[in-house]
Design an enzyme around this catalytic site. Structure first.
Site, PDB file in Angstrom:
ATOM      1  N   ARG A 130     -13.120  16.717 -33.442  1.00 18.14           N
ATOM      2  CA  ARG A 130     -12.444  17.785 -32.706  1.00 18.14           C
ATOM      3  C   ARG A 130     -12.895  19.117 -33.301  1.00 18.14           C
ATOM      4  O   ARG A 130     -12.164  19.804 -33.975  1.00 18.14           O
ATOM      5  CB  ARG A 130     -10.911  17.656 -32.800  1.00 18.14           C
ATOM      6  N   ASP A 164       1.869  20.888 -19.806  1.00 23.87           N
ATOM      7  CA  ASP A 164       1.203  19.618 -20.083  1.00 23.87           C
ATOM      8  C   ASP A 164       2.189  18.806 -20.922  1.00 23.87           C
ATOM      9  O   ASP A 164       2.364  19.054 -22.116  1.00 23.87           O
ATOM     10  CB  ASP A 164      -0.105  19.869 -20.849  1.00 23.87           C
ATOM     11  N   PHE A 223     -18.984  15.863 -25.748  1.00 25.88           N
ATOM     12  CA  PHE A 223     -18.629  15.060 -26.932  1.00 25.88           C
ATOM     13  C   PHE A 223     -18.451  13.577 -26.608  1.00 25.88           C
ATOM     14  O   PHE A 223     -18.642  12.731 -27.466  1.00 25.88           O
ATOM     15  CB  PHE A 223     -17.326  15.611 -27.546  1.00 25.88           C
ATOM     16  N   LYS A 228       0.085   8.354 -23.386  1.00 27.50           N
ATOM     17  CA  LYS A 228       0.502   8.728 -24.745  1.00 27.50           C
ATOM     18  C   LYS A 228       1.998   8.442 -24.917  1.00 27.50           C
ATOM     19  O   LYS A 228       2.374   7.297 -25.116  1.00 27.50           O
ATOM     20  CB  LYS A 228       0.182  10.211 -24.999  1.00 27.50           C
ATOM     21  N   PHE A 273      -7.389  22.564 -24.040  1.00 30.25           N
ATOM     22  CA  PHE A 273      -7.674  21.141 -24.175  1.00 30.25           C
ATOM     23  C   PHE A 273      -8.888  20.865 -23.290  1.00 30.25           C
ATOM     24  O   PHE A 273      -9.033  21.448 -22.216  1.00 30.25           O
ATOM     25  CB  PHE A 273      -6.484  20.250 -23.804  1.00 30.25           C
ATOM     26  N   THR A 274      -9.740  19.955 -23.746  1.00 28.33           N
ATOM     27  CA  THR A 274     -11.052  19.738 -23.107  1.00 28.33           C
ATOM     28  C   THR A 274     -10.975  19.527 -21.584  1.00 28.33           C
ATOM     29  O   THR A 274     -11.567  20.291 -20.825  1.00 28.33           O
ATOM     30  CB  THR A 274     -11.714  18.512 -23.762  1.00 28.33           C
ATOM     31  N   TYR A 317       0.842  -1.208   0.000  1.00 34.77           N
ATOM     32  CA  TYR A 317       0.000   0.000   0.000  1.00 34.77           C
ATOM     33  C   TYR A 317       0.872   1.250   0.000  1.00 34.77           C
ATOM     34  O   TYR A 317       0.583   2.219  -0.685  1.00 34.77           O
ATOM     35  CB  TYR A 317      -0.930   0.009   1.226  1.00 34.77           C
TER      36      TYR A 317
END
Ligand code: P61
Length: 448
Positions: free
Chosen positions: A370, A203, A437, A246, A112-113, A60
């Site tokens: 997009r 980011d 979306f 990514k 960015f969303t 843990y």
């Protein structure tokens, strides 16, 4: 390992997309032939990563996989303190809540969303300060992800540095077509912000791919390694959040990294409320291990080059047939310019959503809208926000598909292109409040 895929009939796909409300997010993956919805979590892990999965220390607290990951991020990205999170938006949530207060403004190189939503939910207002070229799909600017220093300075003068908790930079810029930001630009942003006490956060989701473009296009960097460029870029920022699904070649994972000790303490305390203990952040020990190995593999020159070249291969094929795409081709996807593809469909009838649905019906290739559906509604007026870019994204997972798949995809797009005049738009019939979306439903607009 191999996996059988189904090739369905056009009639079956018609039924599937209707059941999915003409939204590719609502399709079952079993009904998809080639899946270019996203490069997020869809990458193939290597033999080394799978071997690492067997070395999970599932304690843990204080798992050895965490310490390895922490060291790897410190090594490659150069930040001091690291907090794992279950994925990128977990990190966005925490950094936004830690730094943003009601009435704050957060300038960034295009929205960015999920990033913007977390900034807004924390009480802030996102302000787009990207260069104008980013909004023009035909501009050949080599760094369309750059910040306009003039726009940034104007905002600072207007609202005051004390109301800007940080500048929100992304490398590469997803909504602009996977476009990079230059080293010169991040340095200049740093120089502008530092004396005013404004932090710069990154980011870093596709910052490895961004580093490749710097190596390729920016003077003085052609003989530097991806690793060196990545570390230098990050050194001009105060911290970063990451969707490791990514660049880092894992199916799940993310992190937040922070240099300032006080901000780190605040964020580390928040992670135990929303994600998990600060040494696992919602991930299993084995996930942390695969991520650490993925980071090492992600910066290898041959890997990044072949990845970006595969994306360009698809883009070049489409261009030879005159199909309109965002130029130059970006790092992780080819973006079809739906406004030019369907000039007869007004933006209020969702051209990019229509293109994604039609491409699926025609060939079983799944892509992502997009455009206006992704942009959402203006909170005050309730009207759709109409972005300059109305795009359908063909996103290439890393280490998954071959050039032959790219040929099939290009032919699939060409087939829709050839019948574009006969295609009608969509109307929205259901939309949820947040990130509509993902779950919205559409219907075809009838000809009468
Ligand atoms: C994608 F349609 N991207 O591109 P999380 N920053 C950046 C991202 O690209 C990103 C996140 C933060 C996805 C998945 C996705 O509107 C959408 O690990 C530059 O997904 O939480 C994610 O990282 C968030 C698809 C996200 C979307 C939001 O396909």
């Amino acid at each position: 390992m191999v996996e059988p895929i189904k090739m369905q009939s056009r009639e079956e796909r018609e039924i599937a997309i209707e059941a999915a409300g003409f939204n590719t997010f609502l399709l079952r993956s079993e009904d998809v032939y080639i899946d270019l919805l996203t490069d997020s979590g869809t990458n193939a892990m290597s033999d080394r990563q799978w071997a690492g999965m067997l070395l999970g220390d599932e304690a843990y607290a204080g798992s050895r996989n965490f310490y390895r990951l922490e060291k790897t991020i410190q090594n490659f990205y150069g930040y001091k303190h690291v907090i794992p999170t279950h994925q990128g938006r977990g990190a966005e949530h925490i950094i936004s809540r830690a730094l943003i207060r009601q009435g704050h403004f957060i300038p960034g190189n295009m929205y960015f969303t999920t990033t913007r939503l977390h900034q807004e939910l924390a009480g802030g207002q996102f302000v787009d300060v990207i260069i104008d070229e980013a909004h023009d799909p035909t501009s050949e600017h080599p760094f369309k992800g750059n910040v306009s220093l003039q726009k940034l300075e104007q905002l600072i003068n207007k609202v005051g540095a004390e109301n800007i908790p940080y500048v929100s930079l992304a490398g590469t810029v997803n909504m602009a077509g996977g476009q990079p930001i230059s080293m010169a630009c991040v340095k200049a942003v740093r120089e502008l912000c530092k004396p005013k006490g404004i932090r710069v956060y990154l980011d870093a989701t596709r910052m490895v791919e961004n580093s490749f473009f710097i190596q390729e296009r920016e003077e003085d960097f052609s003989d530097k390694s991806i690793e060196e460029i990545l570390k230098e870029f990050c050194s001009y920022t105060d911290g970063a959040w990451m969707s490791a699904k990514k660049d880092s070649l894992v199916n799940i994972g993310g992190w937040l990294a922070i240099n300032d000790h006080d901000v780190f303490e605040l964020a580390r305390n928040m992670v135990v409320i929303y994600e998990g203990l600060h040494t696992y952040g919602g991930l299993a020990g084995r996930d942390l291990e695969a991520l650490a190995i993925g980071i090492e593999e992600s910066v290898l020159q041959e890997h990044v080059r072949s990845r970006v070249d595969q994306v360009r291969y698809l883009g070049n094929l489409l261009e030879t047939w005159g199909i309109p795409i965002v130029r130059p081709v970006g790092g992780h996807a080819v973006y079809l310019n739906a406004k030019s593809f369907f000039p007869h469909i007004p933006q209020s009838e969702f051209p990019a959503q229509t293109l994604a649905a039609e491409l699926y019906i025609d060939s079983g290739v799944r892509s992502m809208e997009r455009g206006v559906a992704s942009a959402g509604r203006d909170e005050k007026t309730g009207e759709h926000k109409y972005p300059a870019l109305e795009l359908t994204r063909l996103t290439i997972p890393r280490r998954v598909y071959t050039q032959a798949h790219m040929d099939v995809v290009a032919e699939a797009v060409k087939s829709v292109w050839d019948k574009r005049d006969s295609i009608r738009g969509l109307k929205i019939v259901y939309e949820p409040k947040y990130l509509r979306f993902f779950q919205a439903r559409f219907k075809r607009i009838s000809s009468s």
